[in-house]
Write an enzyme that holds these catalytic residues in place. Structure first.
Site, PDB file in Angstrom:
ATOM      1  N   HIS A  66      -9.818  -8.980  -0.197  1.00 32.66           N
ATOM      2  CA  HIS A  66     -10.633  -7.797   0.151  1.00 32.66           C
ATOM      3  C   HIS A  66     -10.716  -6.830  -1.031  1.00 32.66           C
ATOM      4  CE1 HIS A  66     -10.766  -8.481   4.624  1.00 32.66           C
ATOM      5  NE2 HIS A  66      -9.687  -9.189   4.337  1.00 32.66           N
ATOM      6  N   ASN A  91     -11.672  -7.033  11.053  1.00 36.50           N
ATOM      7  CA  ASN A  91     -12.755  -7.729  10.363  1.00 36.50           C
ATOM      8  C   ASN A  91     -14.035  -7.601  11.186  1.00 36.50           C
ATOM      9  OD1 ASN A  91     -11.476  -8.714   8.065  1.00 36.50           O
ATOM     10  ND2 ASN A  91     -10.954 -10.689   8.965  1.00 36.50           N
TER      11      ASN A  91
HETATM   12  C1  HEM Z   1      -1.036 -13.259   7.911  1.00 36.23           C
HETATM   13  C2  HEM Z   1      -2.266 -13.017   7.598  1.00 36.23           C
HETATM   14  C3  HEM Z   1      -2.688 -11.988   6.602  1.00 36.23           C
HETATM   15  C4  HEM Z   1      -2.053 -11.509   5.498  1.00 36.23           C
HETATM   16  C5  HEM Z   1      -0.680 -11.917   4.959  1.00 36.23           C
HETATM   17  C6  HEM Z   1      -2.910 -10.524   4.901  1.00 36.23           C
HETATM   18  C7  HEM Z   1      -2.619  -9.823   3.747  1.00 36.23           C
HETATM   19  C8  HEM Z   1      -3.433  -8.881   3.174  1.00 36.23           C
HETATM   20  C9  HEM Z   1      -3.141  -8.167   1.964  1.00 36.23           C
HETATM   21  C10 HEM Z   1      -1.879  -8.339   1.120  1.00 36.23           C
HETATM   22  C11 HEM Z   1      -4.163  -7.325   1.735  1.00 36.23           C
HETATM   23  C12 HEM Z   1      -4.311  -6.367   0.569  1.00 36.23           C
HETATM   24  C13 HEM Z   1      -3.771  -5.029   0.971  1.00 36.23           C
HETATM   25  C14 HEM Z   1      -3.867  -3.991  -0.111  1.00 36.23           C
HETATM   26  O1  HEM Z   1      -3.631  -4.303  -1.282  1.00 36.23           O
HETATM   27  O2  HEM Z   1      -4.167  -2.821   0.232  1.00 36.23           O
HETATM   28  C15 HEM Z   1      -5.101  -7.483   2.802  1.00 36.23           C
HETATM   29  C16 HEM Z   1      -6.262  -6.768   2.944  1.00 36.23           C
HETATM   30  C17 HEM Z   1      -7.026  -6.773   4.096  1.00 36.23           C
HETATM   31  N1  HEM Z   1      -6.885  -7.599   5.182  1.00 36.23           N
HETATM   32 FE1  HEM Z   1      -5.477  -8.981   5.422  1.00 36.23          FE
HETATM   33  N2  HEM Z   1      -4.051 -10.422   5.640  1.00 36.23           N
HETATM   34  C18 HEM Z   1      -3.952 -11.281   6.701  1.00 36.23           C
HETATM   35  C19 HEM Z   1      -4.864 -11.459   7.698  1.00 36.23           C
HETATM   36  C20 HEM Z   1      -5.887 -10.599   7.996  1.00 36.23           C
HETATM   37  C21 HEM Z   1      -6.629 -10.563   9.220  1.00 36.23           C
HETATM   38  C22 HEM Z   1      -6.420 -11.496  10.399  1.00 36.23           C
HETATM   39  C23 HEM Z   1      -7.523  -9.538   9.116  1.00 36.23           C
HETATM   40  C24 HEM Z   1      -8.529  -9.039  10.102  1.00 36.23           C
HETATM   41  C25 HEM Z   1      -8.427  -9.210  11.398  1.00 36.23           C
HETATM   42  C26 HEM Z   1      -7.338  -8.927   7.818  1.00 36.23           C
HETATM   43  C27 HEM Z   1      -8.030  -7.849   7.340  1.00 36.23           C
HETATM   44  C28 HEM Z   1      -7.828  -7.273   6.115  1.00 36.23           C
HETATM   45  C29 HEM Z   1      -8.632  -6.174   5.609  1.00 36.23           C
HETATM   46  C30 HEM Z   1      -9.801  -5.497   6.314  1.00 36.23           C
HETATM   47  C31 HEM Z   1      -8.129  -5.868   4.348  1.00 36.23           C
HETATM   48  C32 HEM Z   1      -8.654  -4.797   3.396  1.00 36.23           C
HETATM   49  C33 HEM Z   1      -8.022  -3.470   3.720  1.00 36.23           C
HETATM   50  C34 HEM Z   1      -8.615  -2.394   2.844  1.00 36.23           C
HETATM   51  O3  HEM Z   1      -9.833  -2.159   2.974  1.00 36.23           O
HETATM   52  O4  HEM Z   1      -7.876  -1.809   2.045  1.00 36.23           O
HETATM   53  N3  HEM Z   1      -6.336  -9.599   7.163  1.00 36.23           N
HETATM   54  N4  HEM Z   1      -4.660  -8.458   3.657  1.00 36.23           N
END
Ligand code: HEM
Length: 486
Positions: free
Chosen positions: A53, A126
């Site tokens: 993202h 999402n």
């Molecule tokens: C175990 C599964 C997942 C892991 C380990 C994971 C991990 C991460 C990590 C490390 C980031 C970066 C965070 C940052 O640097 O600020 C991120 C961003 C993000 N993830 Fe996940 N994610 C997972 C599943 C999901 C799922 C299922 C969704 C949605 C339902 C999701 C939605 C998002 C969104 C929207 C961002 C961006 C947040 C922002 O705008 O700063 N992720 N994810």
């Protein structure tokens, strides 16, 4: 009158156009503070981008309660119809790096921070109600398969489909992604979903499992593969430009917010495992109940400060809202704040975009890089006899019953749980035109896979979802692969 230009320590700058030299035409002098400071700071302008993202756009706004949900949650920001809470929303694509184009086939992030009077509540969702996998231990491998190959340095269809060929639980989300909604026309024209199941608990202790739905009031608009390829080339910043310009012109995007509520006692016997992120709860089982309205009405003043430095974490709950046993959510409860400590530092919650606004943080966490709120002379331990902040003794969420042995268990299977049924239901819900485009999009991607065994492993999943889906896709993939051989 404009202010005088200064160095970072506030001293006047005499010349910002010419570096100091040893004589006309001579070498530069290291004593030129303005030159050295500018070059050194410039080298440090970038911070690590988000591992996923990375490319995103944000806007400020508010959430307004339109319907009484006090029988279901004690969350203070939801306790009165008409109550407004400030929010910040960051939209994103998933796989692309910071400079990637917006108009691509990829899920979109929908990360929302509510600045409530009981602290910040982050809902990090999402634009899709489901996800590709259901255990967090698979997430790094899954993401590696979607990003660049370590040898070719490019995204590879072989890797994408090789991974999915061993993850049949991805089929529901894959069907969604390659369908019409796989490339939204803009961030304004798509829905948002909390995706996971969360817990709500009311003042009287009654607990519910809850899923969030944000329905766009702009209408759903999508791009087909050709339109997207053209737009991505012409204007890589198309989503950013659309959102920014709409808000600048006073055309404020809005979403109507609904929840599905399941009394906790019904979870054990529900036909689908309610904590399985690859499944939806059909609305015929748990209808949508309206909660409120989300409005975005203010652009960030500074993209770096407010969008790049924004940190959303699924473990930021407020009283009345809690986690569920969804394994993916449990993994995320750790992953995000850990990413923030790496990406932004241990004091990222002190940055103004992340700090609480409707209340203040009071705790005994101290020091670390770039500490601004140091706590002054207040004691840095608890308990203390100096009238420092104290715990409330009021549980934030309801307890969850657990039983059994520790171990690397697969998720419990409910009556209708398999990897294919809901993917088939989604296919059968589509119009003929939608099915045609889905098949073409999938065939285009699978058709570019070079390895026969990958294609042979993945096609049976589509047959298992729906006979027509499998037959048509197999024929389309064969046609593309045969044409390539000629
Ligand atoms: C175990 C599964 C997942 C892991 C380990 C994971 C991990 C991460 C990590 C490390 C980031 C970066 C965070 C940052 O640097 O600020 C991120 C961003 C993000 N993830 Fe996940 N994610 C997972 C599943 C999901 C799922 C299922 C969704 C949605 C339902 C999701 C939605 C998002 C969104 C929207 C961002 C961006 C947040 C922002 O705008 O700063 N992720 N994810």
């Amino acid at each position: 009158m404009s202010k005088i230009l200064t160095t970072e320590s506030g001293a006047p700058v005499a010349d910002n156009q010419n570096s100091a030299q040893a004589g006309i035409g001579g070498p530069l002098l290291i004593q030129d503070q303005q030159l050295i400071e500018k070059l050194a700071r410039f080298n440090r302008e970038r911070i690590p981008e988000r591992i996923v993202h990375a490319r995103g756009s944000g806007a400020h706004g508010y959430f307004e309660v339109t319907d009484d949900v006090t029988p279901f949650t004690k969350a203070a920001f939801l306790n009165t119809v008409g109550k407004r809470t400030d929010v910040f929303l960051r939209f994103s694509t998933v796989a692309g790096n910071l400079g990637a184009a917006d108009a691509v086939r990829d899920p979109r992030g929908f990360a929302l921070k509510f600045y409530t009077e009981q602290g910040n509540y982050d809902l990090v969702g999402n634009n899709t109600p489901v996800f590709f996998i259901k255990d967090p231990i698979k997430f790094p491998d899954f993401i590696h398969s979607q990003k660049r190959d370590p040898f070719t340095g490019a995204g590879e269809a072989d890797n994408v489909w090789d991974y999915w060929s061993y993850s049949p639980e991805s089929l529901h989300q894959v069907t969604w992604l390659f369908g019409d909604r796989g490339i939204p026309a803009s961030y304004r024209h798509m829905n948002g979903y909390g995706s996971h199941t969360y817990q709500w608990v009311a003042e009287d202790g009654s607990a519910y499992w809850v899923k969030y739905h944000f329905k766009t009031n702009q209408g759903i608009r999508c791009l087909d593969a050709d339109q997207a390829a053209e737009l991505a080339g012409q204007d890589p910043d198309s989503h950013q430009r659309d959102l920014h310009q709409a808000i600048e012109r006073g055309i404020f995007p809005t979403w109507t917010v609904y929840v599905q509520l399941m009394p906790v006692a019904e979870a054990a016997e529900y036909r689908f495992n309610p904590f399985d992120l690859t499944k939806v709860w059909p609305h015929s089982d748990y209808p949508l109940q309206r909660v409120g309205r989300l409005v975005l009405n203010r652009n960030p003043e500074n993209v770096f400060a407010e969008v790049e430095q924004a940190a959303f974490s699924p473990n930021n709950f407020v009283p009345g809202i809690g986690a569920s046993p969804d394994k993916m959510l449990q993994g995320r409860l750790f992953a995000y704040a850990d990413a923030h400590r790496y990406r932004l530092g241990v004091n990222h919650t002190q940055l103004s975009i992340n700090a609480p606004k409707a209340t203040e943080a009071h705790n005994y966490g101290r020091d670390g890089y770039a500490a601004v709120n140091t706590g002054g002379r207040a004691k840095n331990y608890e308990p203390n006899s100096y009238d420092g902040p104290r715990q409330t003794d009021a549980p934030l969420a309801a307890p969850t019953a657990v039983s059994g042995w520790t171990g690397t268990h697969v998720a419990p299977q409910h009556a209708k749980d398999d990897d294919f049924f809901q993917a088939g239901e989604l296919y059968r819900l589509m119009s003929k035109g939608e099915q045609d485009r889905l098949i073409a999009n999938l065939a285009g991607s699978i058709g570019s896979v070079t390895r026969d065994d990958v294609v042979e492993r993945v096609l049976p999943f589509f047959h298992a979802a729906d006979a027509d889906y499998g037959r048509r896709l197999e024929a389309a993939v064969k046609a593309i692969r045969q044409a390539d051989e000629v």
